[in-house]
Design a protein around this motif. Structure first.
Motif, short mmCIF file in Angstrom:
data_model
loop_
_atom_site.label_atom_id
_atom_site.label_comp_id
_atom_site.label_asym_id
_atom_site.label_seq_id
_atom_site.Cartn_x
_atom_site.Cartn_y
_atom_site.Cartn_z
N HIS A 59 19.08 0.48 8.03
CA HIS A 59 18.53 0.75 6.49
C HIS A 59 18.78 -0.04 5.57
O HIS A 59 19.96 -0.45 5.45
N THR A 60 17.95 0.00 4.70
CA THR A 60 18.39 -0.59 3.20
C THR A 60 18.08 0.50 2.02
O THR A 60 17.42 1.39 2.26
N SER A 61 18.89 0.13 1.01
CA SER A 61 18.78 1.07 0.03
C SER A 61 18.04 0.49 -1.05
O SER A 61 18.42 -0.52 -1.60
N ASP A 62 16.67 1.24 -1.24
CA ASP A 62 15.88 0.71 -2.05
C ASP A 62 15.56 1.37 -3.22
O ASP A 62 15.65 2.58 -3.34
N SER A 63 15.03 0.73 -4.41
CA SER A 63 14.54 1.30 -5.37
C SER A 63 13.17 1.87 -5.24
O SER A 63 12.33 1.33 -4.60
N VAL A 64 12.87 3.02 -6.00
CA VAL A 64 11.66 3.80 -5.79
C VAL A 64 10.64 2.90 -6.38
O VAL A 64 9.37 3.14 -5.73
N GLU A 65 10.84 1.87 -7.19
CA GLU A 65 9.87 0.94 -7.62
C GLU A 65 9.31 0.09 -6.60
O GLU A 65 8.15 -0.07 -6.64
N LYS A 66 9.92 -0.02 -5.56
CA LYS A 66 9.29 -0.64 -4.45
C LYS A 66 8.09 -0.06 -3.64
O LYS A 66 7.20 -0.81 -3.20
N TYR A 67 8.09 1.24 -4.03
CA TYR A 67 6.96 2.15 -3.41
C TYR A 67 5.91 2.69 -4.22
O TYR A 67 4.92 3.36 -3.80
N LEU A 68 6.00 2.54 -5.73
CA LEU A 68 4.98 3.18 -6.55
C LEU A 68 3.49 2.83 -6.19
O LEU A 68 2.64 3.73 -6.57
N ASN A 69 3.33 1.58 -5.67
CA ASN A 69 1.94 1.47 -5.56
C ASN A 69 1.20 1.80 -4.32
O ASN A 69 0.01 1.78 -4.14
N ASP A 70 2.26 2.60 -3.23
CA ASP A 70 1.61 2.96 -2.09
C ASP A 70 1.28 4.41 -2.14
O ASP A 70 1.47 5.31 -3.05
N GLU A 71 0.12 4.72 -1.16
CA GLU A 71 0.05 5.99 -1.45
C GLU A 71 0.58 6.98 -0.08
O GLU A 71 0.89 6.20 0.72
N TRP A 72 1.06 8.08 -0.52
CA TRP A 72 2.06 8.91 0.65
C TRP A 72 1.29 10.20 1.15
O TRP A 72 0.95 10.75 0.14
N ASP A 73 1.34 10.51 2.33
CA ASP A 73 1.06 11.88 2.55
C ASP A 73 2.12 12.78 2.12
O ASP A 73 1.85 13.99 1.83
N TYR A 74 3.44 12.52 2.20
CA TYR A 74 4.33 13.38 1.86
C TYR A 74 5.51 12.53 0.84
O TYR A 74 5.82 11.44 1.29
N VAL A 75 5.95 13.03 -0.19
CA VAL A 75 7.08 12.70 -0.82
C VAL A 75 8.06 13.72 -0.80
O VAL A 75 7.87 14.76 -1.40
N ILE A 76 9.04 13.48 -0.38
CA ILE A 76 10.19 14.58 -0.23
C ILE A 76 11.50 14.24 -1.14
O ILE A 76 11.99 13.15 -0.63
N THR A 77 11.93 15.16 -2.01
CA THR A 77 13.16 14.95 -2.67
C THR A 77 14.35 15.84 -2.06
O THR A 77 14.13 16.70 -1.57
N VAL A 78 15.37 14.99 -1.97
CA VAL A 78 16.45 15.83 -1.11
C VAL A 78 17.67 15.93 -2.11
O VAL A 78 18.85 16.16 -1.56
N CYS A 79 17.55 15.83 -3.42
CA CYS A 79 18.67 16.24 -4.24
C CYS A 79 19.12 17.58 -4.33
O CYS A 79 18.34 18.35 -4.01
N GLY A 80 20.38 17.77 -4.46
CA GLY A 80 21.07 19.13 -4.38
C GLY A 80 21.62 20.00 -5.64
O GLY A 80 20.55 20.60 -6.16
N GLY A 81 22.60 19.85 -5.74
CA GLY A 81 23.38 20.52 -6.88
C GLY A 81 22.54 20.69 -8.16
O GLY A 81 21.72 20.07 -8.39
N ALA A 82 23.00 21.78 -9.13
CA ALA A 82 22.45 21.94 -10.37
C ALA A 82 22.75 21.01 -11.36
O ALA A 82 22.02 20.70 -12.20
N ASN A 83 23.81 20.02 -10.85
CA ASN A 83 24.13 18.96 -11.88
C ASN A 83 23.35 17.76 -11.61
O ASN A 83 23.43 16.80 -12.30
N GLU A 84 22.55 17.74 -10.76
CA GLU A 84 21.98 16.60 -10.08
C GLU A 84 20.48 16.82 -10.47
O GLU A 84 19.80 17.71 -10.30
#
Length: 142
Positions: A59-84
């Motif tokens: 896998h590669t660690s990519d910036s979200v900028e790479k995907y802004l022009n695409d259409e998505w069925d789902y976008v899922i955020t996985v960040c957790g704690g209150a500080n995040e």
């Protein structure tokens, strides 16, 4: 079916979720990205996935900028704690979901404790994404 999994660094949780969801069904196009992509994978996340037979080392660690022009069925955020803060995605999305998980890379303590946090979070991600797949994604795939 196109799914984008987002977090901040795109090195650990989003990578594990990406690996799981792709392993559940090859018909799903899964990508992961970060608002502040680290450019590399967390070695412990790769090891934790390898421990259960999933190889995410390519896998590669990519910036979200790479995907802004695409259409998505789902976008899922996985960040957790209150500080995040969870990233916001401004592209074209049918379904936005948040599935929060602790960041094991922030665990402090003995090597054993830190490793147990990677295993715990990995297992929580697997369970959460399996439920999402079974209840929401799989029925749409037919």
């Amino acid at each position: 079916m196109k799914v984008l999994i987002l977090c901040t660094g795109n090195s650990c949780r989003s990578q594990m979720a990406h690996g799981f969801l792709q392993s559940f069904d090859k018909r799903i196009q899964v990508e992961s990205a970060g608002t502040e992509a680290s450019g590399k994978l967390n070695r412990k996340a790769v090891k934790a996935m390898a421990e259960i037979g999933l190889d995410i080392s390519g896998h590669t660690s990519d910036s979200v900028e790479k995907y802004l022009n695409d259409e998505w069925d789902y976008v899922i955020t996985v960040c957790g704690g209150a500080n995040e803060s969870c990233p916001a995605f401004i592209g074209k999305v049918k379904n936005r979901l948040h599935m929060g998980y602790d960041d094991p890379s922030h665990a402090v303590g003995t090597d054993e404790f830190i490793w147990s946090e990677f295993e715990r979070v990995r297992d929580e991600i697997k369970e959460g994404f399996w439920k999402l797949y079974e209840n929401d994604i799989k029925p749409q795939l037919g």
